[in-house]
Design a protein around this motif. Structure first.
Motif, PDB file in Angstrom:
ATOM      1  N   PRO A 148       0.660  -1.191  -0.628  1.00  8.98           N
ATOM      2  CA  PRO A 148       0.197  -0.139  -0.403  1.00  8.98           C
ATOM      3  C   PRO A 148       1.059   1.587  -0.032  1.00  8.98           C
ATOM      4  O   PRO A 148       1.649   1.259   0.403  1.00  8.98           O
ATOM      5  CB  PRO A 148      -0.978   0.047   0.991  1.00  8.98           C
ATOM      6  N   VAL A 149       0.227   2.393  -0.503  1.00  2.81           N
ATOM      7  CA  VAL A 149       1.037   3.705  -0.963  1.00  2.81           C
ATOM      8  C   VAL A 149       0.013   4.488   0.106  1.00  2.81           C
ATOM      9  O   VAL A 149      -1.199   4.891   0.054  1.00  2.81           O
ATOM     10  CB  VAL A 149       1.244   3.952  -2.138  1.00  2.81           C
ATOM     11  N   ILE A 150       0.945   5.427   0.254  1.00  3.82           N
ATOM     12  CA  ILE A 150      -0.365   6.121   1.900  1.00  3.82           C
ATOM     13  C   ILE A 150       0.425   7.262   1.762  1.00  3.82           C
ATOM     14  O   ILE A 150       1.667   7.607   1.573  1.00  3.82           O
ATOM     15  CB  ILE A 150      -0.398   5.655   2.998  1.00  3.82           C
ATOM     16  N   CYS A 151      -0.695   8.740   1.550  1.00  4.47           N
ATOM     17  CA  CYS A 151       0.323  10.171   0.973  1.00  4.47           C
ATOM     18  C   CYS A 151       0.241  10.524   1.860  1.00  4.47           C
ATOM     19  O   CYS A 151      -0.673  10.238   3.084  1.00  4.47           O
ATOM     20  CB  CYS A 151      -0.735  10.922  -0.008  1.00  4.47           C
ATOM     21  N   ASP A 152       1.548  10.946   2.762  1.00  2.00           N
ATOM     22  CA  ASP A 152       2.038  11.907   3.724  1.00  2.00           C
ATOM     23  C   ASP A 152       2.209  12.885   4.206  1.00  2.00           C
ATOM     24  O   ASP A 152       3.354  13.390   3.834  1.00  2.00           O
ATOM     25  CB  ASP A 152       2.902  10.489   4.347  1.00  2.00           C
ATOM     26  N   ALA A 153       1.868  13.508   4.101  1.00  7.79           N
ATOM     27  CA  ALA A 153       2.678  15.510   4.363  1.00  7.79           C
ATOM     28  C   ALA A 153       2.197  15.904   3.990  1.00  7.79           C
ATOM     29  O   ALA A 153       1.863  15.912   2.173  1.00  7.79           O
ATOM     30  CB  ALA A 153       4.261  15.452   4.578  1.00  7.79           C
ATOM     31  N   GLY A 154       1.707  17.483   4.011  1.00  6.50           N
ATOM     32  CA  GLY A 154       1.582  18.839   2.652  1.00  6.50           C
ATOM     33  C   GLY A 154       0.531  18.893   2.367  1.00  6.50           C
ATOM     34  O   GLY A 154       0.185  19.412   2.247  1.00  6.50           O
ATOM     35  N   VAL A 155      -0.946  18.280   3.426  1.00  2.00           N
ATOM     36  CA  VAL A 155      -2.307  17.916   2.859  1.00  2.00           C
ATOM     37  C   VAL A 155      -2.735  19.352   3.673  1.00  2.00           C
ATOM     38  O   VAL A 155      -2.436  20.176   4.967  1.00  2.00           O
ATOM     39  CB  VAL A 155      -3.022  17.218   3.289  1.00  2.00           C
ATOM     40  N   GLY A 156      -3.566  20.216   2.286  1.00  2.00           N
ATOM     41  CA  GLY A 156      -3.051  21.664   3.490  1.00  2.00           C
ATOM     42  C   GLY A 156      -5.148  21.610   3.397  1.00  2.00           C
ATOM     43  O   GLY A 156      -5.851  22.706   4.445  1.00  2.00           O
ATOM     44  N   THR A 157      -5.756  21.137   2.393  1.00  2.00           N
ATOM     45  CA  THR A 157      -7.577  21.109   2.674  1.00  2.00           C
ATOM     46  C   THR A 157      -8.045  19.697   2.221  1.00  2.00           C
ATOM     47  O   THR A 157      -7.539  18.598   1.808  1.00  2.00           O
ATOM     48  CB  THR A 157      -8.262  22.086   1.607  1.00  2.00           C
ATOM     49  N   ALA A 158      -9.590  19.365   1.814  1.00  2.00           N
ATOM     50  CA  ALA A 158      -9.773  18.472   1.126  1.00  2.00           C
ATOM     51  C   ALA A 158     -10.052  17.673  -0.022  1.00  2.00           C
ATOM     52  O   ALA A 158      -9.541  16.801  -0.147  1.00  2.00           O
ATOM     53  CB  ALA A 158     -11.670  18.628   1.796  1.00  2.00           C
ATOM     54  N   SER A 159      -9.212  18.596  -0.614  1.00  2.00           N
ATOM     55  CA  SER A 159      -9.080  18.716  -2.099  1.00  2.00           C
ATOM     56  C   SER A 159      -7.897  17.859  -2.339  1.00  2.00           C
ATOM     57  O   SER A 159      -7.739  17.486  -3.310  1.00  2.00           O
ATOM     58  CB  SER A 159      -9.337  19.980  -2.968  1.00  2.00           C
ATOM     59  N   ASP A 160      -7.109  18.120  -1.322  1.00  5.10           N
ATOM     60  CA  ASP A 160      -5.596  17.611  -1.946  1.00  5.10           C
ATOM     61  C   ASP A 160      -5.731  16.228  -0.988  1.00  5.10           C
ATOM     62  O   ASP A 160      -5.182  15.591  -2.560  1.00  5.10           O
ATOM     63  CB  ASP A 160      -4.624  18.132  -0.264  1.00  5.10           C
ATOM     64  N   VAL A 161      -6.641  15.682  -0.034  1.00  2.58           N
ATOM     65  CA  VAL A 161      -7.019  14.316   0.522  1.00  2.58           C
ATOM     66  C   VAL A 161      -7.344  13.799  -0.441  1.00  2.58           C
ATOM     67  O   VAL A 161      -6.821  12.473  -1.592  1.00  2.58           O
ATOM     68  CB  VAL A 161      -8.053  14.307   1.450  1.00  2.58           C
ATOM     69  N   ALA A 162      -8.880  14.569  -1.736  1.00  3.34           N
ATOM     70  CA  ALA A 162      -9.112  13.669  -2.824  1.00  3.34           C
ATOM     71  C   ALA A 162      -8.745  13.672  -4.062  1.00  3.34           C
ATOM     72  O   ALA A 162      -8.632  12.452  -4.712  1.00  3.34           O
ATOM     73  CB  ALA A 162     -10.908  14.129  -3.444  1.00  3.34           C
TER      74      ALA A 162
END
Length: 341
Positions: free
Chosen positions: A260-274
């Motif tokens: 599994p690849v999990i994006c870690d760090a730098g998220v600023g708002t919900a659209s970044d997660v999406a």
């Protein structure tokens, strides 16, 4: 009386004092700490038998912050997706949330509940010996609902990261660890050589390693080869709020990775997660994006929904991007006289 050093401070203790006696004197709950004596971890079952000696160097650590509003159950759309598996652990929520930077522990608890996360990250730090009346992070985490993921945040060498991982295992009794080995304080970027070395050592010791790394596909390949359970490329620098700066590299990592690849760090708002989830990431780990939002609780809700929406969009498959328009309404059956100009 004899002198020992506890968390960097000289302290007098009675001759024949046991480690158990010292913890009792300091009013420290044994189930919430780990103790290192002269660079060797002391198992909890040996606390009473461990007799301190003059000159002993003791480090006593605990866990600190790096807490479903609607329902404690899995997300309502869980039947549309299979759970995420990391080692022996199974998660229905793919949102991993840090416990640092909140205004209060109570706010953190509410945000964790709003996010419906099932896994929270914590850091390992020295016990505060001066203020024993202070609150404990662990008192605000629902451990029946949330798995605690210790991380090696703040480590700048492979040796220190391995040392922190061993201490966290002693506190929590878990082999699961998020590995971070940083290169410098200014960028907080991972040190690739030290990270790989620490990963190899921890895997050899039986840890389930979730590894913070850069968005370099070659480094991700090396870490997977070392046996990590997940590679965690940074979307952008820690706490920067810049989102996913290099989606192309993330795509390459996703194409090649078998873990599994999990994006870690730098998220600023919900659209970044999406965006990260629509790329195909198995999950997203964030902290500052919630904790430092103007309204952290609302943002926690937003991050949860973005994670679910991005995952479902990835599974559904987006339409191809085209240069020209394609009518969504039928082109046949127009009334008389309707035609392009």
């Amino acid at each position: 009386m004899m002198n020992v050093t506890v968390n960097g401070e000289s302290r007098e203790v009675p001759d024949g004092c046991s480690l158990e006696d010292l913890l009792r004197t300091l009013d420290l709950p044994r189930d919430q700490v780990a103790v290192e004596r002269n660079l060797e971890i002391v198992p909890k079952q040996h606390y009473q038998a461990c007799r301190l000696e003059t000159g002993d160097q003791l480090e006593i650590v605990t866990l600190v912050g790096g807490g479903s509003v609607d329902s404690p159950e899995a997300p309502s759309d869980s039947d549309l997706d299979e759970p995420l598996r990391l080692g022996d652990h199974v998660f229905h929520s793919r949102l991993f949330v840090g416990t640092g930077k909140y205004a209060t522990f109570a706010q953190m608890k509410t945000c964790l509940e709003a996010s419906q996360t099932e896994c929270v990250t914590v850091a390992v730090r020295r016990v505060n010996l001066r203020d024993r009346g202070s609150e404990s992070l662990l008192d605000y985490i629902d451990r029946d609902r949330c798995l605690i993921l210790p991380n090696t945040a703040g480590c700048y060498s492979a040796e220190d990261a391995v040392r922190y991982a061993r201490l966290s295992r002693e506190v929590l009794g878990t082999n699961l660890v998020k590995l971070e080995v940083l290169a410098d304080e200014r960028t907080l970027l991972p040190d690739p050589l030290a990270t790989l070395r620490a990963a190899e050592l921890l895997v050899e010791e039986g840890f389930t390693v979730l590894c913070y790394t850069s968005d370099d596909p070659v480094m991700a390949r090396r870490l997977e080869g070392a046996g990590v359970a997940s590679v965690m490329p940074a979307g952008s620098p820690i706490g920067s709020g810049q989102g996913v700066l290099n989606p192309n590299n993330i795509r390459i990592i996703l194409e090649e990775a078998k873990v599994p690849v999990i994006c870690d760090a730098g998220v600023g708002t919900a659209s970044d997660v999406a965006i990260a989830m629509e790329l195909g990431c198995a999950g997203v780990l964030l902290n500052t994006g919630i904790a430092h939002a103007q309204d952290p609780i609302r943002m926690a809700h937003a991050m949860r929904h973005a994670c679910e929406a991005g995952r479902l969009a990835y599974l559904a498959g987006r339409i191809p991007k085209k240069l020209y328009a394609t009518a969504s309404s039928p082109t046949e059956g127009h009334i008389s006289g309707i035609k392009p100009q």
